[in-house]
Design an enzyme around this catalytic site. Structure first.
Site, PDB file in Angstrom:
ATOM      1  N   CYS A  81      -1.509  56.583  34.158  1.00 12.55           N
ATOM      2  CA  CYS A  81      -0.165  56.931  33.703  1.00 12.55           C
ATOM      3  C   CYS A  81       0.011  56.554  32.225  1.00 12.55           C
ATOM      4  O   CYS A  81      -0.718  57.057  31.391  1.00 12.55           O
ATOM      5  CB  CYS A  81       0.903  56.310  34.605  1.00 12.55           C
ATOM      6  SG  CYS A  81       2.534  57.092  34.394  1.00 12.55           S
ATOM      7  N   HIS A 190      -0.608  58.939  39.422  1.00 12.31           N
ATOM      8  CA  HIS A 190      -0.859  57.614  39.997  1.00 12.31           C
ATOM      9  C   HIS A 190      -1.789  57.740  41.202  1.00 12.31           C
ATOM     10  O   HIS A 190      -1.325  58.063  42.302  1.00 12.31           O
ATOM     11  CB  HIS A 190       0.453  56.968  40.444  1.00 12.31           C
ATOM     12  CG  HIS A 190       1.325  56.518  39.327  1.00 12.31           C
ATOM     13  ND1 HIS A 190       1.193  55.276  38.741  1.00 12.31           N
ATOM     14  CD2 HIS A 190       2.343  57.145  38.679  1.00 12.31           C
ATOM     15  CE1 HIS A 190       2.100  55.144  37.776  1.00 12.31           C
ATOM     16  NE2 HIS A 190       2.804  56.268  37.720  1.00 12.31           N
ATOM     17  N   GLU A 192      -3.018  55.363  42.836  1.00  8.82           N
ATOM     18  CA  GLU A 192      -2.650  54.295  43.781  1.00  8.82           C
ATOM     19  C   GLU A 192      -1.437  54.682  44.621  1.00  8.82           C
ATOM     20  O   GLU A 192      -1.149  54.016  45.630  1.00  8.82           O
ATOM     21  CB  GLU A 192      -2.397  52.984  43.034  1.00  8.82           C
ATOM     22  CG  GLU A 192      -1.063  52.862  42.322  1.00  8.82           C
ATOM     23  CD  GLU A 192      -0.992  53.577  40.986  1.00  8.82           C
ATOM     24  OE1 GLU A 192       0.015  53.381  40.279  1.00  8.82           O
ATOM     25  OE2 GLU A 192      -1.933  54.336  40.640  1.00  8.82           O
TER      26      GLU A 192
END
Length: 209
Positions: A81, A190, A192
Site C-alpha cells: 500500500c 493489501h 494481508e
C-alpha cells in the site's frame, strides 16, 4: 523457515501483516530495529495514511537506508500500500510534494475516479511470467483501500537488467497495482486483507526469500 521482519516505523497494519505472514509459514518479527531489518531474510514495508507522514516515520528508523542497502545486496523487500507508494520518487497530496525513496522514478498522486477512495475488491492485470501472481486466476480479486497511486510507469528499459514486471488495475483510470523488480516487490492492494488470494501471493513471495 524464512525470517521476515515487518518494519515498524509508526505506520501500517503491522499485526495484520504479521498474522498473514505467519499463516503462510514465515518466522515473523515486528520491529523498527535497523539491524534486525538488515539481517532478516525478507523485509516487509507496510504503510497506511499519508505519503508525507509515512516518509517521516520511515526516515525516523533509517528506513530509506535499510531498503537501499538490502536491495544493493539483492535481499528481498516487499512494500504494501503506502509502503509501495513511498518507493517512487515523489508523492503529491493536497498540493504538497514529498520526496520518496526514489527506487523507481515517477509520481504518486490522486486517483481520477468518480468515487475516491478506491475501497474494496478488484481484479488486476498481471504480466506473463509474474512470480507474485503465479498460480492465480486472472479474475482473482484483491482488497484495495487508497486514494492515491502511481498512474504511470516511468522507468526506462535497461538492456543490462531484466525489465520490471508491472501489474495494473483500473479504478477510474489505470494505476500500478504491483511491481516485481528483482529483489524489490510491492503491491498497492493489501495481501494481508485479501483472504486466500493474498495468502497465495505472500506464499509466492516467500519462495523468493
Amino acid at each position: 523457515m524464512a525470517r521476515v521482519v515487518v518494519l515498524d516505523y509508526g505506520s501500517g497494519n503491522l499485526r495484520s501483516a504479521e498474522r498473514a505472514l505467519r499463516r503462510v509459514g514465515a518466522d515473523v518479527t515486528v520491529t523498527g530495529d535497523p539491524h534486525a531489518a538488515l539481517d532478516c531474510d525478507g523485509l516487509v514495508v507496510p504503510g497506511v495514511g499519508a505519503f508525507a507522514a509515512c516518509m517521516e516515520g520511515l526516515r525516523s528508523v533509517r528506513g530509506e537506508r535499510i531498503i537501499s542497502r538490502r536491495l544493493a545486496g539483492g535481499r528481498p523487500v516487499l512494500g504494501i500500500c503506502v509502503g509501495m507508494q513511498i518507493l517512487f520518487q515523489r508523492g503529491i497530496e493536497h498540493g504538497v510534494e514529498t520526496a520518496g525513496c526514489g527506487e523507481w522514478p515517477g509520481v504518486v498522486d490522486r486517483l481520477e475516479a468518480d468515487i475516491v477512495p478506491h475501497m474494496g475488491w478488484n481484479t488486476v492485470r498481471a504480466p506473463e511470467g509474474s512470480m507474485l501472481f503465479a498460480g492465480l486466476d486472472p479474475d482473482t480479486r484483491f482488497y484495495f483501500v487508497h486514494s492515491y497511486a502511481a498512474r504511470r510507469w516511468d522507468l526506462e528499459p535497461n538492456s543490462t537488467l531484466p525489465a520490471p514486471l508491472v501489474t495494473w488495475a483500473t479504478h477510474g483510470d489505470d494505476f500500478v497495482a504491483a511491481v516485481e523488480n528483482g529483489p524489490l516487490c510491492a503491491t498497492q492492494f493489501h495481501p494481508e486483507k485479501s483472504g486466500d488470494a493474498g495468502a497465495h501471493l505472500l506464499r509466492n513471495w516467500l519462495k523468493s526469500v
